[in-house]
Design a protein around this motif. Structure first.
Motif, PDB file in Angstrom:
ATOM      1  N   ASN A   1      57.840  98.603  47.024  1.00 52.42           N
ATOM      2  CA  ASN A   1      58.349  99.795  46.320  1.00 52.42           C
ATOM      3  C   ASN A   1      57.661 101.135  46.403  1.00 52.42           C
ATOM      4  OD1 ASN A   1      56.173  98.575  44.905  1.00 52.42           O
ATOM      5  ND2 ASN A   1      57.298  98.348  42.979  1.00 52.42           N
ATOM      6  N   THR A   2      56.498 100.937  46.579  1.00 57.09           N
ATOM      7  CA  THR A   2      55.683 102.411  46.810  1.00 57.09           C
ATOM      8  C   THR A   2      56.381 103.002  48.129  1.00 57.09           C
ATOM      9  OG1 THR A   2      54.190 100.903  48.000  1.00 57.09           O
ATOM     10  CG2 THR A   2      53.730 101.789  45.883  1.00 57.09           C
ATOM     11  N   GLY A   3      56.656 102.195  49.079  1.00 53.65           N
ATOM     12  CA  GLY A   3      57.153 102.987  50.292  1.00 53.65           C
ATOM     13  C   GLY A   3      58.685 103.302  50.267  1.00 53.65           C
ATOM     14  N   MET A   4      59.361 102.610  49.275  1.00 52.04           N
ATOM     15  CA  MET A   4      60.932 103.031  48.962  1.00 52.04           C
ATOM     16  C   MET A   4      60.579 104.289  48.469  1.00 52.04           C
ATOM     17  SD  MET A   4      63.902 102.141  49.146  1.00 52.04           S
ATOM     18  CE  MET A   4      64.604 103.511  49.382  1.00 52.04           C
ATOM     19  N   MET A   5      59.736 104.782  47.383  1.00 50.39           N
ATOM     20  CA  MET A   5      59.862 106.030  46.882  1.00 50.39           C
ATOM     21  C   MET A   5      59.349 107.036  47.875  1.00 50.39           C
ATOM     22  SD  MET A   5      58.706 104.916  42.972  1.00 50.39           S
ATOM     23  CE  MET A   5      57.407 103.590  43.383  1.00 50.39           C
TER      24      MET A   5
END
Lengths: 195, 171
Positions: free
Chosen positions: B77-81
């Motif tokens: 999720n960090t990379g998605m953002m």
């Protein structure tokens, strides 16, 4: 060298290659005789063009892929060089047009514009072949041999900036087709991917 | 619910990817899906494409898709953002039907969510109007196929959030 002059020479050796014209697109679409094999998009995100070309090269290993990238794009996505070197697509020819600045925002210099060596960055990332050209004659003498090397090949070319100093909303788009049409034409030209 | 049902088995996920015709997994390691990665590495039908920044996953996947392959993106999720503009410019602008499998770091069904990576991910996906499915165990696995169907139908990215409260991806 002037971008248009460089691309005219490259165009002579294009044959059936798929071209992602990127930063040189405004010149390329005027000279291209195979627009169905040109992926000239509008509104994509800066820094991703080399990764896009990698994906295309992996999906279509039997097609030669020529990417016209820029130094600003490279700086936004340096990690892509490592991924390209890791996957080692033998059909990918990665050119950057290095005008040392962000030409489409008025010509502000990129970080360390005068000293950075993009060919060495590519070499250090693991590209098996990397070249740099400042002069058109030198580029012209070597381009045919370069396009016959197994990829991935990296070519950095110093070009004169063509600065744009207009707000985006008032600029005339050089792309003549929508993204949807570009992809439809491309898929029709290539046919289905081999399983 | 038995202990087995409470797990999301990586083998089930890999089987779903194969059944949906996935050819390439564009990924960056994350703390929720390492065991899945180890299984995929052994799967000859899946070609793994490692990226150094999650944003590059979207442009890579777009190139694969335009070329006729069927990629899936596997990130946290960090990379998605981190990937917002890349998703806009490469997946949404080119109508790429891509499934994004997102490790839902910090996800908890009960109690207070502390991890900001978990707090912000659903509002982030909603801001881009990205439809998403939550999967937590094997009973949820059909949602993976639903995500592929939705992506094809809409020609847009669709997310699968891999919740981590119970399952065995950390074996």
């Amino acid at each position: 060298m002037r971008t248009e002059d460089m691309l005219k020479i490259l165009h002579q050796y294009r044959e059936d290659a798929i071209v992602i014209p990127g930063r040189g697109g405004n010149h390329w679409i005027k000279m291209s005789t195979k627009p169905e094999r040109d992926l000239a998009f509008r509104g994509t995100a800066m820094g991703g063009r080399s990764s896009f070309a990698l994906g295309l090269a992996l999906a279509r290993p039997d097609e030669k892929i020529i990417l016209l990238d820029s130094e600003g794009d490279i700086l936004m996505g340096l990690g892509a060089l490592a991924t390209i070197a890791d996957k080692r697509p033998s059909n990918l020819y990665h050119f950057i047009l290095d005008n040392e600045c962000y030409a489409t925002t008025g010509g502000q210099p990129v970080p360390n514009a005068k000293k950075i060596r993009y060919d060495l960055l590519a070499q250090g990332a693991g590209y098996p072949s990397s070249h740099a050209f400042d002069e058109l004659d030198d580029f012209s003498s070597n381009i045919e041999a370069i396009l016959n090397e197994p990829g991935p090949v990296f070519v950095s070319a110093k070009v004169e900036p063509e600065n744009v100093n207009e707000p985006i909303a008032t600029r005339r788009r050089w792309q003549t087709r929508s993204n949807e049409q570009v992809i439809v034409d491309f898929k029709n030209a290539l046919g289905p991917r081999a399983a | 619910m038995t202990e087995e049902q409470a797990l999301l088995s990586p083998e089930v996920v890999v089987q779903d990817l194969k059944e949906n015709g996935v050819t390439h997994v564009v990924w960056l390691p994350d703390s929720e899906t390492n065991f899945l990665y180890m299984l995929m590495k052994e799967e000859p039908k899946l070609d793994l494409v490692p990226v150094g920044r999650e944003g590059n996953a979207f442009s890579t996947a777009a190139g694969l898709s335009v070329g006729g392959a069927k990629p899936v993106i596997l990130i946290q999720n960090t990379g998605m953002m981190e990937s917002g503009d890349s998703m806009r410019g490469w997946a949404l602008a080119l109508n790429i039907p891509i499934v994004i499998m997102i490790g839902y770091r910090g996800w908890t069904r009960h109690g207070k969510t502390q991890d900001t990576a978990a707090i912000y991910i659903e509002p982030f996906l909603n801001a881009f109007n990205i439809k998403y499915f939550l999967i937590e165990n094997n009973d949820d696995a059909p949602r993976i196929s639903w995500a592929f169907e939705e992506a094809e139908k809409t020609q847009r990215p669709v997310a699968v959030l891999i919740g981590d409260e119970y399952h065995g991806f950390h074996r």
